[in-house]
Structures are given as structure tokens and as C-alpha cells.
Scaffold this motif. Structure first.
Motif, PDB file in Angstrom:
ATOM      1  N   TYR A  33       0.836  -1.196   0.000  1.00 27.82           N
ATOM      2  CA  TYR A  33       0.000   0.000   0.000  1.00 27.82           C
ATOM      3  C   TYR A  33       0.872   1.248   0.000  1.00 27.82           C
ATOM      4  O   TYR A  33       2.076   1.180   0.231  1.00 27.82           O
ATOM      5  N   LEU A  41      -5.348   5.276   2.913  1.00 29.78           N
ATOM      6  CA  LEU A  41      -4.470   4.147   2.640  1.00 29.78           C
ATOM      7  C   LEU A  41      -4.909   3.567   1.301  1.00 29.78           C
ATOM      8  O   LEU A  41      -6.077   3.217   1.131  1.00 29.78           O
ATOM      9  N   ILE A  43      -4.557   0.605  -1.273  1.00 28.86           N
ATOM     10  CA  ILE A  43      -4.080  -0.771  -1.437  1.00 28.86           C
ATOM     11  C   ILE A  43      -3.691  -0.954  -2.900  1.00 28.86           C
ATOM     12  O   ILE A  43      -4.526  -0.892  -3.790  1.00 28.86           O
ATOM     13  N   ASP A  44      -2.396  -1.166  -3.126  1.00 24.41           N
ATOM     14  CA  ASP A  44      -1.858  -1.273  -4.483  1.00 24.41           C
ATOM     15  C   ASP A  44      -1.891  -2.696  -5.036  1.00 24.41           C
ATOM     16  O   ASP A  44      -2.119  -2.894  -6.227  1.00 24.41           O
ATOM     17  N   ALA A  65      -5.405  -4.544   6.621  1.00 27.35           N
ATOM     18  CA  ALA A  65      -5.217  -3.177   6.112  1.00 27.35           C
ATOM     19  C   ALA A  65      -6.417  -2.301   6.462  1.00 27.35           C
ATOM     20  O   ALA A  65      -6.257  -1.150   6.891  1.00 27.35           O
ATOM     21  N   VAL A  76      -9.944   4.145   2.868  1.00 25.65           N
ATOM     22  CA  VAL A  76      -9.202   3.143   2.094  1.00 25.65           C
ATOM     23  C   VAL A  76      -9.586   3.279   0.631  1.00 25.65           C
ATOM     24  O   VAL A  76     -10.764   3.387   0.297  1.00 25.65           O
TER      25      VAL A  76
END
Length: 99
Positions: A33, A41, A43-44, A65, A76
Motif C-alpha cells: 500500500y 491508505l 491498497i496497491d 489493512a 481506504v
């Protein structure tokens, strides 16, 4: 033989590397992330080796996460396709998903 969901596995958080990881049976699954500003945040990527797939490990990573984000008051952004699907299946975290 189909795999059953895993019992909760220890999810480690490495804030310096901006990732969560699970070590299981000699393999390592991870969620990476990055932070967008000071309130989101992103999330990649969520990756689980095939050898430990099908046991709910990715779900545990994404949940960790989201729980971190909730604890910090962040939103997120589930940029990873798996995280986006997971978020859609877990309405208890819908308030955290950035619009």
C-alpha cells in the motif's frame, strides 16, 4: 481436494516497507500500500503464491489493512482488484471506502 479457508494466520505489518505479510509453509503472501496525503491508505497489490492460495490468506491481508485504516481514522482506496471485490463483500467496512 479443495482447500478450506485458513484458520487466522499471523498477519505482520511492516510500516517502513508499507506492506502486510503472511508467512505460511515457507511462502510469503503480501499486500502493499501507499498513503495518499494523511488520510487515505491506498491498497496497491495483494499477492498470494499459488502454493498457499485458496485458504483465505488474501482476505486476512486485506482485513488487516482495513482494520489499520479504521484505527487511524483513514479512508481506504482499494486500487487492487482483489481488495475492491473484498470491500464489496464486507459491508461492515463500507464506511472506510473512499468515495
Amino acid at each position: 481436494m479443495a482447500s478450506s479457508p485458513a484458520a487466522p494466520t499471523a498477519v505482520e505489518h511492516d510500516p517502513a516497507a508499507r506492506r502486510f505479510l503472511v508467512r505460511l509453509e515457507g511462502h510469503e503472501a503480501e499486500l502493499t500500500y501507499h498513503l495518499a496525503g494523511d488520510s487515505a491508505l491506498v491498497i496497491d497489490h495483494t499477492g498470494v503464491p499459488a502454493e498457499i492460495g485458496g485458504r483465505g490468506v488474501a482476505a486476512q491481508l486485506v482485513r488487516a489493512a482495513f482494520e489499520l485504516a479504521r484505527g487511524r481514522g483513514w479512508k481506504v482506496v482499494p486500487a487492487c482488484s482483489y481488495a475492491a471485490v473484498w470491500a464489496g463483500r464486507h459491508p461492515e467496512f463500507a464506511d472506510l471506502v473512499a468515495g
